[in-house]
Design a protein around this motif. Sequence first.
Motif, short mmCIF file in Angstrom:
data_model
loop_
_atom_site.label_atom_id
_atom_site.label_comp_id
_atom_site.label_asym_id
_atom_site.label_seq_id
_atom_site.Cartn_x
_atom_site.Cartn_y
_atom_site.Cartn_z
N ALA A 1 30.98 -76.71 20.71
CA ALA A 1 31.06 -76.57 19.26
C ALA A 1 30.34 -77.71 18.53
O ALA A 1 29.81 -77.51 17.42
N SER B 1 33.54 -77.41 14.83
CA SER B 1 32.54 -76.48 14.28
C SER B 1 32.35 -76.67 12.79
O SER B 1 31.23 -76.67 12.28
N GLU B 2 33.46 -76.85 12.08
CA GLU B 2 33.39 -77.03 10.64
C GLU B 2 32.70 -78.33 10.27
O GLU B 2 31.95 -78.41 9.29
N GLY C 1 44.83 -78.81 11.27
CA GLY C 1 43.93 -77.68 11.47
C GLY C 1 44.57 -76.37 11.10
O GLY C 1 45.73 -76.32 10.70
N PRO C 2 43.80 -75.29 11.23
CA PRO C 2 42.41 -75.25 11.68
C PRO C 2 41.45 -75.72 10.59
O PRO C 2 41.85 -75.94 9.44
N GLY C 3 40.19 -75.85 10.96
CA GLY C 3 39.19 -76.28 10.01
C GLY C 3 39.36 -77.72 9.59
O GLY C 3 39.89 -78.55 10.34
N ALA D 1 42.41 -73.90 19.67
CA ALA D 1 41.49 -73.30 18.71
C ALA D 1 41.30 -74.17 17.47
O ALA D 1 40.21 -74.21 16.88
N GLY D 2 42.36 -74.87 17.06
CA GLY D 2 42.25 -75.71 15.88
C GLY D 2 41.27 -76.85 16.06
O GLY D 2 40.50 -77.17 15.14
N SER E 1 37.78 -75.43 16.00
CA SER E 1 37.47 -75.08 14.62
C SER E 1 37.08 -76.31 13.81
O SER E 1 36.13 -76.27 13.01
#
Length: 360
Positions: A135, A113-114, A83-85, A106-107, A110
Motif C-alpha cells: 500500500a 493507502s490514504e 482508523g480506517p483512513g 484493514a485499518g 487503509s
Amino acid sequence: MTAFDDTRLDDPVALAAADDLLRRLASAGARIRAEIDASTDALTALDTDGFRPRAVVAAGRDARLVRAVLEPVCPVPFVAWPGPGLPGWAGPLDLVVVLGGMNADAGSVSAASEAVRRGCGLMVACPDESPIAVASAGSRHAIRLPSQSDDQLASAIAVLQALHQLELGPAVEADAVAKTLDDVAVSCSPNRDVAVNPAKDLALMLADRMPLVWGGTVLAARAARRVVEAIRLASGRPALAADAGHLLPVLANQPPRDLFADPFDDAAPDDLRPGLVILDDGAGDAPVLEARRQLEGTAERHDVRVKVLTQDNGSDVARYAALMQSGRYAAAYLGLGLERYGMPGTGRTGSLNPAEDPAW
C-alpha cells in the motif's frame, strides 16, 4: 470451569507442550535486536533536512504505545488514529506512521493507502511484501523500516528510534530494552521452580480468580491492557484492565468469602472472585500512589487477593516492556495449568498460534 493443575508448571512433559509459546516469549529481546539491525540502513539515512511536520498521526498496531511515549515530549501535535483512513485534516504537511505485520489489519492498510493518496509524509514498519508495504509503495518519500517479525513491540522500538532521530521523540535505548527482556526471560524461565518464578507465582494466584489488572501510569496502563489480552487468549477466561475508578466498584461489591465452600468444587461461586494485579513501574506521582492505596485498601477490606509486579529500573519503555512480558509469561503458565496446551482431543498441541495473534 476447568480445574487448575499446578503440577504442570514444573512438569517437563507439560512444559514441552507449550514450548513454541515459551520460546517466543524468551526470544523477545532477540527480536528487538534483529529489528534494529535490519533497520540500520534506513535509520542511518534519516535526515530532518530542517523539516518538521505540522502533526504526527500514528495508525495500526501499538499506535497508542507510540503515543504514550511521544505525547509528553513531541514538539508537534500527536494523534493515535484508530482508523480506517486518516483524520480529515491530514495532508502533505503531516507525518503518518503505520505499524503493521504480515497480517496487517484493514485499518492499517487503509491508513497507508490514504497517506499516499494525500501526499502525506509516511513512515511504515512492516515486513517486505506485506499489505502495508504494498500500500505504501506509491509514496516516493516513504520511510520503510523492514520488520523481521510480527512482534509489535520490536516494530514500535524501531519506529521510536526513527522518530527520535527526526527530533520528534525521546531517545530509546533499544539494547537496554532488549537486555531487560532477556532478564525477564531468565527470571520467568520454565526451568525455574514455581517458588522462585514470579510468573508462575502469579499464575497460581489467578488459577481460580478473574484477573483485574491495573497500571497507574500511561505506559503501565498500556501494559495492563496487553497483559489481559494475553490472559484471555491463553486461558479462555474473562480478564479486565481498567483505571482505578472502574476497578474500585468491582472490588467494593465483592461478597464476603464463604469459609465453608469446597475449594475443589468447580461450581463454587468463589471461583469467580477477582484477583487484583498491580503493575508497578516505580512512578512516584501522588495521584498514582493515591489510586494504588485506594485499590489495595478496598481489596483488603473485601478479601480480594493482590499481587504486585514491580519493575522500577531502566527507561520508561524498558519498564513497560518488562511488566508486559512478565504478565505474558504468567498468562502462558495460567493456560498451561488449565491444560490448554497439548491435551488429547483439544486440538491444541502447541502455542495457540501466538505468532498470529498480537497479544503475544
